[in-house]
Design a protein around this motif. Structure first.
Motif, PDB file in Angstrom:
ATOM      1  N   THR A   8       0.743  -1.305  -0.011  1.00  0.00           N
ATOM      2  CA  THR A   8      -0.001   0.312  -0.131  1.00  0.00           C
ATOM      3  C   THR A   8       1.085   1.372  -0.096  1.00  0.00           C
ATOM      4  N   TYR A   9       0.404   2.246  -0.853  1.00  0.00           N
ATOM      5  CA  TYR A   9       1.587   3.545  -1.296  1.00  0.00           C
ATOM      6  C   TYR A   9       0.738   4.547  -0.805  1.00  0.00           C
ATOM      7  N   VAL A  10       1.320   5.387   0.054  1.00  0.00           N
ATOM      8  CA  VAL A  10       0.520   6.711   0.779  1.00  0.00           C
ATOM      9  C   VAL A  10       1.459   7.767   0.549  1.00  0.00           C
ATOM     10  N   THR A  11       1.129   8.889  -0.276  1.00  0.00           N
ATOM     11  CA  THR A  11       1.812  10.003  -0.430  1.00  0.00           C
ATOM     12  C   THR A  11       0.808  11.357  -0.099  1.00  0.00           C
ATOM     13  N   LEU A  12       1.766  12.358   0.474  1.00  0.00           N
ATOM     14  CA  LEU A  12       1.099  13.520   0.971  1.00  0.00           C
ATOM     15  C   LEU A  12       1.779  14.525   0.416  1.00  0.00           C
ATOM     16  N   SER A  13       1.235  15.394  -0.398  1.00  0.00           N
ATOM     17  CA  SER A  13       2.138  16.568  -1.020  1.00  0.00           C
ATOM     18  C   SER A  13       1.424  17.837  -0.438  1.00  0.00           C
ATOM     19  N   LEU A  14       2.613  18.710  -0.119  1.00  0.00           N
ATOM     20  CA  LEU A  14       2.177  20.039   0.707  1.00  0.00           C
ATOM     21  C   LEU A  14       2.969  20.815  -0.213  1.00  0.00           C
ATOM     22  N   ARG A  15       2.322  22.005  -0.801  1.00  0.00           N
ATOM     23  CA  ARG A  15       3.154  22.968  -1.470  1.00  0.00           C
ATOM     24  C   ARG A  15       2.577  24.286  -1.219  1.00  0.00           C
ATOM     25  N   VAL A  22      -3.455  13.988  -1.273  1.00  0.00           N
ATOM     26  CA  VAL A  22      -3.215  12.745  -0.619  1.00  0.00           C
ATOM     27  C   VAL A  22      -3.475  11.741  -1.796  1.00  0.00           C
ATOM     28  N   ARG A  23      -2.521  10.834  -1.908  1.00  0.00           N
ATOM     29  CA  ARG A  23      -2.820   9.741  -2.875  1.00  0.00           C
ATOM     30  C   ARG A  23      -2.590   8.449  -2.182  1.00  0.00           C
ATOM     31  N   VAL A  24      -3.540   7.351  -2.502  1.00  0.00           N
ATOM     32  CA  VAL A  24      -3.311   6.223  -1.824  1.00  0.00           C
ATOM     33  C   VAL A  24      -3.449   5.030  -2.820  1.00  0.00           C
ATOM     34  N   SER A  25      -2.615   4.295  -2.780  1.00  0.00           N
ATOM     35  CA  SER A  25      -2.688   3.183  -3.739  1.00  0.00           C
ATOM     36  C   SER A  25      -2.506   1.889  -3.137  1.00  0.00           C
ATOM     37  N   PHE A  26      -3.785   1.197  -3.388  1.00  0.00           N
ATOM     38  CA  PHE A  26      -3.749  -0.298  -2.558  1.00  0.00           C
ATOM     39  C   PHE A  26      -3.055  -1.266  -3.692  1.00  0.00           C
ATOM     40  N   ARG A  43     -26.050   9.084   7.239  1.00  0.00           N
ATOM     41  CA  ARG A  43     -25.289   9.315   5.915  1.00  0.00           C
ATOM     42  C   ARG A  43     -24.526   8.216   5.455  1.00  0.00           C
ATOM     43  N   PRO A  44     -24.598   8.028   4.349  1.00  0.00           N
ATOM     44  CA  PRO A  44     -23.830   6.767   3.619  1.00  0.00           C
ATOM     45  C   PRO A  44     -22.263   6.967   3.682  1.00  0.00           C
ATOM     46  N   PHE A  45     -21.663   5.898   3.782  1.00  0.00           N
ATOM     47  CA  PHE A  45     -20.218   5.764   3.602  1.00  0.00           C
ATOM     48  C   PHE A  45     -19.607   4.797   2.801  1.00  0.00           C
ATOM     49  N   LEU A  46     -18.571   5.124   2.361  1.00  0.00           N
ATOM     50  CA  LEU A  46     -17.751   3.953   1.490  1.00  0.00           C
ATOM     51  C   LEU A  46     -16.501   3.915   2.198  1.00  0.00           C
ATOM     52  N   GLU A  47     -15.847   2.671   2.305  1.00  0.00           N
ATOM     53  CA  GLU A  47     -14.214   2.917   2.735  1.00  0.00           C
ATOM     54  C   GLU A  47     -13.622   1.645   2.310  1.00  0.00           C
ATOM     55  N   PHE A  48     -12.206   1.830   2.092  1.00  0.00           N
ATOM     56  CA  PHE A  48     -11.398   0.871   1.552  1.00  0.00           C
ATOM     57  C   PHE A  48     -10.324   0.934   2.585  1.00  0.00           C
ATOM     58  N   THR A  49      -9.839  -0.252   3.191  1.00  0.00           N
ATOM     59  CA  THR A  49      -8.865  -0.495   4.397  1.00  0.00           C
ATOM     60  C   THR A  49      -7.761  -1.439   4.010  1.00  0.00           C
ATOM     61  N   ALA A  53      -3.405   1.398   5.481  1.00  0.00           N
ATOM     62  CA  ALA A  53      -4.018   2.700   5.207  1.00  0.00           C
ATOM     63  C   ALA A  53      -5.615   2.547   5.209  1.00  0.00           C
ATOM     64  N   ASN A  54      -6.410   3.590   5.673  1.00  0.00           N
ATOM     65  CA  ASN A  54      -7.997   3.566   5.404  1.00  0.00           C
ATOM     66  C   ASN A  54      -8.098   4.995   4.654  1.00  0.00           C
ATOM     67  N   VAL A  55      -9.271   4.495   3.721  1.00  0.00           N
ATOM     68  CA  VAL A  55      -9.905   5.757   3.023  1.00  0.00           C
ATOM     69  C   VAL A  55     -11.232   5.644   3.297  1.00  0.00           C
ATOM     70  N   HIS A  56     -11.890   6.730   3.430  1.00  0.00           N
ATOM     71  CA  HIS A  56     -13.464   6.887   3.955  1.00  0.00           C
ATOM     72  C   HIS A  56     -14.044   7.856   3.031  1.00  0.00           C
TER      73      HIS A  56
END
Length: 110
Positions: A8-15, A22-26, A43-49, A53-56
């Motif tokens: 799992t690859y997570v990047t955060l770019s701050l400029r 934020v990019r998340v690659s599973f 409210r509905p939700f969808l998540e990938f974990t 990493a977790n994406v909500h």
């Protein structure tokens, strides 16, 4: 052939003067997908974990469902259906290739 190891690859770019990205690659069999309805504030939700990493995903501003939220949900549904179809097709092709490459056990011994 190269070995394909799970990750799992997570990047955060701050400029300066730009929105954070934020990019998340599973790329892992440990990926889990879930969906539901939050009961305390419906409210509905969808998540990938994964283990890493977790994406909500939920409605705009975590508020009431808008027309834009419906459009995004339809895009997710369409993309997921395409992903499933592509995976099924490639799996079938790879399975057929594997069977073609495996020597027939009933044939003559070498």
């Amino acid at each position: 052939m190269s070995e394909h190891r799970p990750y799992t690859y997570v990047t955060l770019s701050l400029r300066p003067d730009a929105e954070p990205r934020v990019r998340v690659s599973f790329h892992t069999p440990r990926l889990r997908a879930g969906a539901g309805l939050l009961l305390d504030d419906p409210r509905p939700f969808l998540e990938f974990t994964s283990d890493e990493a977790n994406v909500h995903i939920s409605t705009s501003g975590a508020g009431p469902v808008t027309d834009a939220d419906l459009a995004v949900a339809r895009e997710i549904f369409t993309a997921a259906a395409r992903y499933l179809a592509d995976c099924e097709q490639l799996h079938a092709e790879q399975t057929a290739d594997d069977k073609d490459a495996t020597p027939d056990a009933t044939g003559p011994a070498a």
